[in-house]
Write a protein that holds these residues in place. Structure first.
Motif, PDB file in Angstrom:
ATOM      1  N   SER A   1       0.814  -1.214   0.000  1.00 22.65           N
ATOM      2  CA  SER A   1       0.000   0.000   0.000  1.00 22.65           C
ATOM      3  C   SER A   1       0.851   1.269   0.000  1.00 22.65           C
ATOM      4  O   SER A   1       0.361   2.357  -0.303  1.00 22.65           O
ATOM      5  N   SER A   2       2.146   1.133   0.323  1.00 22.73           N
ATOM      6  CA  SER A   2       3.044   2.288   0.317  1.00 22.73           C
ATOM      7  C   SER A   2       3.620   2.570  -1.058  1.00 22.73           C
ATOM      8  O   SER A   2       4.271   3.606  -1.253  1.00 22.73           O
ATOM      9  N   LEU A   3       3.410   1.661  -2.029  1.00 19.37           N
ATOM     10  CA  LEU A   3       4.027   1.827  -3.345  1.00 19.37           C
ATOM     11  C   LEU A   3       3.691   3.164  -4.029  1.00 19.37           C
ATOM     12  O   LEU A   3       4.584   3.795  -4.610  1.00 19.37           O
ATOM     13  N   PRO A   4       2.434   3.621  -4.013  1.00 16.19           N
ATOM     14  CA  PRO A   4       2.162   4.916  -4.652  1.00 16.19           C
ATOM     15  C   PRO A   4       2.999   6.058  -4.074  1.00 16.19           C
ATOM     16  O   PRO A   4       3.518   6.894  -4.827  1.00 16.19           O
ATOM     17  N   SER A   5       3.165   6.074  -2.755  1.00 16.38           N
ATOM     18  CA  SER A   5       3.976   7.120  -2.126  1.00 16.38           C
ATOM     19  C   SER A   5       5.447   6.970  -2.484  1.00 16.38           C
ATOM     20  O   SER A   5       6.136   7.960  -2.773  1.00 16.38           O
ATOM     21  N   LEU A   6       5.924   5.722  -2.488  1.00 14.44           N
ATOM     22  CA  LEU A   6       7.319   5.468  -2.846  1.00 14.44           C
ATOM     23  C   LEU A   6       7.584   5.862  -4.292  1.00 14.44           C
ATOM     24  O   LEU A   6       8.591   6.505  -4.607  1.00 14.44           O
ATOM     25  N   ASP A   7       6.684   5.462  -5.183  1.00 10.62           N
ATOM     26  CA  ASP A   7       6.874   5.778  -6.598  1.00 10.62           C
ATOM     27  C   ASP A   7       6.828   7.283  -6.858  1.00 10.62           C
ATOM     28  O   ASP A   7       7.531   7.794  -7.736  1.00 10.62           O
ATOM     29  N   GLU A   8       6.004   7.999  -6.111  1.00  6.77           N
ATOM     30  CA  GLU A   8       5.951   9.448  -6.259  1.00  6.77           C
ATOM     31  C   GLU A   8       7.257  10.077  -5.789  1.00  6.77           C
ATOM     32  O   GLU A   8       7.802  10.971  -6.447  1.00  6.77           O
ATOM     33  N   ARG A   9       7.777   9.596  -4.658  1.00  6.02           N
ATOM     34  CA  ARG A   9       9.058  10.107  -4.170  1.00  6.02           C
ATOM     35  C   ARG A   9      10.163   9.834  -5.193  1.00  6.02           C
ATOM     36  O   ARG A   9      11.018  10.684  -5.430  1.00  6.02           O
ATOM     37  N   GLU A  10      10.144   8.649  -5.790  1.00  3.76           N
ATOM     38  CA  GLU A  10      11.178   8.244  -6.751  1.00  3.76           C
ATOM     39  C   GLU A  10      10.659   8.388  -8.181  1.00  3.76           C
ATOM     40  O   GLU A  10      10.870   7.529  -9.029  1.00  3.76           O
ATOM     41  N   ARG A  11      10.010   9.483  -8.493  1.00  5.27           N
ATOM     42  CA  ARG A  11       9.324   9.624  -9.776  1.00  5.27           C
ATOM     43  C   ARG A  11      10.263   9.726 -10.967  1.00  5.27           C
ATOM     44  O   ARG A  11       9.822   9.611 -12.104  1.00  5.27           O
ATOM     45  N   HIS A  12      11.548   9.950 -10.729  1.00  5.37           N
ATOM     46  CA  HIS A  12      12.512   9.958 -11.826  1.00  5.37           C
ATOM     47  C   HIS A  12      13.191   8.599 -11.991  1.00  5.37           C
ATOM     48  O   HIS A  12      14.174   8.484 -12.732  1.00  5.37           O
ATOM     49  N   TYR A  13      12.659   7.593 -11.307  1.00  2.00           N
ATOM     50  CA  TYR A  13      13.263   6.261 -11.293  1.00  2.00           C
ATOM     51  C   TYR A  13      12.248   5.202 -11.723  1.00  2.00           C
ATOM     52  O   TYR A  13      11.034   5.398 -11.619  1.00  2.00           O
ATOM     53  N   ASP A  14      12.782   4.070 -12.181  1.00  2.00           N
ATOM     54  CA  ASP A  14      11.964   2.889 -12.465  1.00  2.00           C
ATOM     55  C   ASP A  14      12.305   1.795 -11.465  1.00  2.00           C
ATOM     56  O   ASP A  14      13.454   1.687 -11.011  1.00  2.00           O
ATOM     57  N   ARG A  15      11.311   0.989 -11.147  1.00  4.15           N
ATOM     58  CA  ARG A  15      11.547  -0.174 -10.283  1.00  4.15           C
ATOM     59  C   ARG A  15      12.167  -1.305 -11.094  1.00  4.15           C
ATOM     60  O   ARG A  15      11.607  -1.709 -12.104  1.00  4.15           O
ATOM     61  N   VAL A  16      13.299  -1.828 -10.646  1.00  4.91           N
ATOM     62  CA  VAL A  16      13.969  -2.947 -11.317  1.00  4.91           C
ATOM     63  C   VAL A  16      14.006  -4.122 -10.339  1.00  4.91           C
ATOM     64  O   VAL A  16      14.513  -3.986  -9.222  1.00  4.91           O
ATOM     65  N   PRO A  17      13.470  -5.281 -10.730  1.00  8.14           N
ATOM     66  CA  PRO A  17      13.403  -6.428  -9.810  1.00  8.14           C
ATOM     67  C   PRO A  17      14.788  -6.936  -9.406  1.00  8.14           C
ATOM     68  O   PRO A  17      15.737  -6.917 -10.197  1.00  8.14           O
ATOM     69  N   LEU A  18      14.886  -7.400  -8.177  1.00 11.00           N
ATOM     70  CA  LEU A  18      16.080  -8.049  -7.645  1.00 11.00           C
ATOM     71  C   LEU A  18      15.710  -9.448  -7.170  1.00 11.00           C
ATOM     72  O   LEU A  18      14.531  -9.798  -7.110  1.00 11.00           O
TER      73      LEU A  18
ATOM     74  N   VAL B   1      14.954  -2.463  -6.772  1.00 12.27           N
ATOM     75  CA  VAL B   1      15.776  -1.278  -6.544  1.00 12.27           C
ATOM     76  C   VAL B   1      15.288  -0.211  -7.524  1.00 12.27           C
ATOM     77  O   VAL B   1      14.850  -0.524  -8.634  1.00 12.27           O
ATOM     78  N   TYR B   2      15.316   1.043  -7.096  1.00 18.30           N
ATOM     79  CA  TYR B   2      14.935   2.140  -7.982  1.00 18.30           C
ATOM     80  C   TYR B   2      16.156   2.571  -8.806  1.00 18.30           C
ATOM     81  O   TYR B   2      17.214   2.898  -8.243  1.00 18.30           O
ATOM     82  N   VAL B   3      16.008   2.571 -10.148  1.00 20.21           N
ATOM     83  CA  VAL B   3      17.093   2.930 -11.066  1.00 20.21           C
ATOM     84  C   VAL B   3      16.674   4.168 -11.861  1.00 20.21           C
ATOM     85  O   VAL B   3      15.579   4.201 -12.445  1.00 20.21           O
ATOM     86  N   GLY B   4      17.531   5.176 -11.896  1.00 13.63           N
ATOM     87  CA  GLY B   4      17.226   6.422 -12.591  1.00 13.63           C
ATOM     88  C   GLY B   4      17.005   6.208 -14.077  1.00 13.63           C
ATOM     89  O   GLY B   4      17.683   5.392 -14.710  1.00 13.63           O
ATOM     90  N   ARG B   5      16.038   6.931 -14.635  1.00 12.44           N
ATOM     91  CA  ARG B   5      15.788   6.835 -16.070  1.00 12.44           C
ATOM     92  C   ARG B   5      16.963   7.427 -16.851  1.00 12.44           C
ATOM     93  O   ARG B   5      17.781   8.139 -16.296  1.00 12.44           O
ATOM     94  N   ALA B   6      17.007   7.118 -18.147  1.00  8.82           N
ATOM     95  CA  ALA B   6      18.134   7.529 -18.993  1.00  8.82           C
ATOM     96  C   ALA B   6      18.471   8.998 -18.761  1.00  8.82           C
ATOM     97  O   ALA B   6      17.591   9.861 -18.783  1.00  8.82           O
ATOM     98  N   GLN B   7      19.748   9.252 -18.541  1.00  6.43           N
ATOM     99  CA  GLN B   7      20.152  10.615 -18.200  1.00  6.43           C
ATOM    100  C   GLN B   7      20.152  11.532 -19.401  1.00  6.43           C
ATOM    101  O   GLN B   7      20.339  11.116 -20.539  1.00  6.43           O
ATOM    102  N   GLN B   8      19.910  12.813 -19.121  1.00  9.39           N
ATOM    103  CA  GLN B   8      19.940  13.852 -20.143  1.00  9.39           C
ATOM    104  C   GLN B   8      21.384  14.343 -20.312  1.00  9.39           C
ATOM    105  O   GLN B   8      22.265  14.011 -19.533  1.00  9.39           O
ATOM    106  N   ALA B   9      21.604  15.138 -21.348  1.00  9.35           N
ATOM    107  CA  ALA B   9      22.930  15.723 -21.551  1.00  9.35           C
ATOM    108  C   ALA B   9      23.218  16.738 -20.447  1.00  9.35           C
ATOM    109  O   ALA B   9      22.312  17.288 -19.835  1.00  9.35           O
ATOM    110  N   GLY B  10      24.494  16.990 -20.207  1.00 12.66           N
ATOM    111  CA  GLY B  10      24.878  17.994 -19.226  1.00 12.66           C
ATOM    112  C   GLY B  10      25.450  17.377 -17.964  1.00 12.66           C
ATOM    113  O   GLY B  10      25.416  16.160 -17.770  1.00 12.66           O
ATOM    114  N   LYS B  11      25.974  18.235 -17.099  1.00 15.55           N
ATOM    115  CA  LYS B  11      26.602  17.795 -15.865  1.00 15.55           C
ATOM    116  C   LYS B  11      26.175  18.732 -14.741  1.00 15.55           C
ATOM    117  O   LYS B  11      26.949  19.570 -14.275  1.00 15.55           O
ATOM    118  N   PRO B  12      24.921  18.607 -14.295  1.00 15.56           N
ATOM    119  CA  PRO B  12      24.418  19.520 -13.265  1.00 15.56           C
ATOM    120  C   PRO B  12      25.119  19.318 -11.928  1.00 15.56           C
ATOM    121  O   PRO B  12      25.749  18.284 -11.701  1.00 15.56           O
TER     122      PRO B  12
END
Length: 210
Positions: free
Chosen positions: A76-93, A119-130
């Motif tokens: 039931s916490s998944l919606p909150s977790l996914d919102e917090r990690e909204r720039h990430y995808d869930r990858v099974p372990l 584990v949450y893995v960041g989506r493909a990165q954009q150009a640049g070095k912020p």
């Protein structure tokens, strides 16, 4: 969904999720752990109203093992977790990916269904070095020190690629909303470690020379 019927999930945290003070959901159990075959790195992230800054993610690296936190929660916490990690995808372990001390966690892991351990893995990165965010990094480093001790803090610095960039010094007006309080001496120590890892602070001779 009531607590009695709430399916168990587990995720491996390798950044701010290591600092349990930042968790917004009433997790069931958390234990320091290591994830085999992955390495952390800094990358760009999409803009979302915050100043542009680097995002901490992971990529597969069979030669590496990273410290982190294994957190058990209800589905039931998944919606909150996914919102917090909204720039990430869930990858099974799998349980075999994890190394941890002997306690009840191994039995809990074995009871999980497919895709309930990830584990949450960041989506493909954009150009640049912020830049890095100082308020975020201090919170992450404090979490590693508290959960894994000096060895874990040192390993975090050693097994994270991409520290060679500038830092946004925002401690007086934190952009990271879950920054944890700590003594000034500890903050100064963390900044020294970041400089040694290649991070560039405003006013540093190396930064001024660029």
């Amino acid at each position: 969904m009531n607590k009695g019927s709430d399916r168990l999930i587990a995720y491996f945290g390798y950044g701010s999720l290591v600092n349990l003070a930042t968790l917004a959901t009433p997790y069931r159990h958390a234990v320091p752990a290591r994830l085999k075959g992955w390495r952390r790195h800094w990358q760009s992230r999409p803009g979302d109203g915050w100043p542009e800054r680097a995002l901490l993610s992971v990529h597969r690296d069979n030669a590496c093992e990273i410290h982190g936190m294994l957190v058990f929660d209800g589905a039931s916490s998944l919606p909150s977790l996914d919102e917090r990690e909204r720039h990430y995808d869930r990858v099974p372990l799998t349980p075999q990916d994890i190394s941890l001390a002997c306690n009840k966690a191994p039995e809990m892991l074995q009871s999980l269904g497919h895709a309930d351990f990830f584990v949450y893995v960041g989506r493909a990165q954009q150009a640049g070095k912020p830049p890095l965010l100082q308020s975020y990094l201090h919170t992450v480093m404090d979490g590693f020190l508290a959960s894994h001790g000096e060895e874990g803090l040192s390993a975090f610095m050693r097994t994270t690629a991409g520290f060679d960039r500038e830092i946004l010094e925002d401690l007086h007006a934190p952009h990271y909303p879950r920054m944890t309080p700590m003594a000034e001496a500890r903050r100064r120590r963390f900044d020294r470690m970041l400089r040694e890892a290649g991070v560039r602070f405003a006013g540093d001779p190396a930064a001024d020379a660029e």
